[in-house]
Scaffold this active site. Sequence first.
Site, PDB file in Angstrom:
ATOM      1  CG  HIS A 239      -1.950  -1.096   1.174  1.00 37.69           C
ATOM      2  ND1 HIS A 239      -2.832  -1.274   0.134  1.00 37.69           N
ATOM      3  CD2 HIS A 239      -2.214  -2.097   2.057  1.00 37.69           C
ATOM      4  CE1 HIS A 239      -3.593  -2.325   0.368  1.00 37.69           C
ATOM      5  NE2 HIS A 239      -3.238  -2.850   1.533  1.00 37.69           N
TER       6      HIS A 239
ATOM      7  NE  ARG B  36       2.082  -4.096   3.659  1.00 38.05           N
ATOM      8  CZ  ARG B  36       0.942  -3.603   4.163  1.00 38.05           C
ATOM      9  NH1 ARG B  36       0.206  -4.328   4.996  1.00 38.05           N
ATOM     10  NH2 ARG B  36       0.557  -2.387   3.865  1.00 38.05           N
TER      11      ARG B  36
END
Length: 257
Positions: A48, A73
Site C-alpha cells: 500500500h 512488505r
Amino acid sequence: MSKFSNPLLRCWNEGRSAINGWLAVPSVIGAEAMAVAGWDALTVDMQHGTADYADLLALLPVIEKSGAAALVRVPWVDEAAIMRALDAGALGIIAPMIETVADAERFVSACRYPPEGGRSFGPIRARLAWGSDYAERANREIVTLAMIETKSAVESLEDILKVPGLTGVYIGPSDLGSAFGFGPGFDRQEPELVDLIEHIRQTAATAGLVCCLHCGTAPYARKARERGMNMVTVSSDARFIEMGAATAVATVRNEQN
C-alpha cells in the site's frame, strides 16, 4: 566473522520485543529522518506504500546504516517480488493475505534457497551488502512473516504455523477487522477483535513462533508489547507527517486566536 547477522533475530533471541517503523513514502531523506529514532526494524511497504524496486535500492542502504533490520512488505505472495526484494538486500519479508497452508508454503519457499526452498540464486546487491558468505547464511538469517488478516487465515492458523521455515505471523488489524464485520482501522478496541488478536498471539507463542502487530499509535503499541507481542509497528512516516503538520497548523491558529 561474517557481517551477515540479522539484528531483528538478535533482538528476539535476547528476549526483547522489537519496535518496527513503517516507510510508506520512498524518500531517502524521509528514511534517514525515521532511522535516527532508533527502530529495531524498518519496513518498506510495497503493497500500500508508494515504493518500487528502484526505491528499494536507495532505501535499504539507509536502513542498514542505521543498524535496524530492513524488512519489505511485498505487494502479494509473488515469487518474483519476494526474490527481488531479498536480492536487493532485505533481511525479512512480510507477505500479505496468507490464507492457507499452501500460501504459507509458497511464501517460505520463495525466501529459502534449496534444499529448504525454491529461491533462485542471484543476490545482486545482498552479496555486496552482507558479504561473500551470504548464500550460506541466508536461510537462517532471513525473517519470514505471514500476514494474518482474513477469516480463512484464522481458521487455518495452527496449520499455517506448522510450515517449516516460517518465522512468525504479522497481524493486519484493518483487514482483520473488515473480515469480521467491524470495518478497517488500527488499535482495535472491540472485545471480539481484542480477543481474536490475543488468540493469534497465544497460538503463535505455543507454536514457538513470533507474533507481530501493526499499531496506529505509540500508547497502543506499548500496551501490545506489555501483552507479549514480539514486534509492534507504530504508524508510518506518512502518518507522522500528516499528524505533525496538522498539529503545527492547529497550534499556530489557536495561538493567533
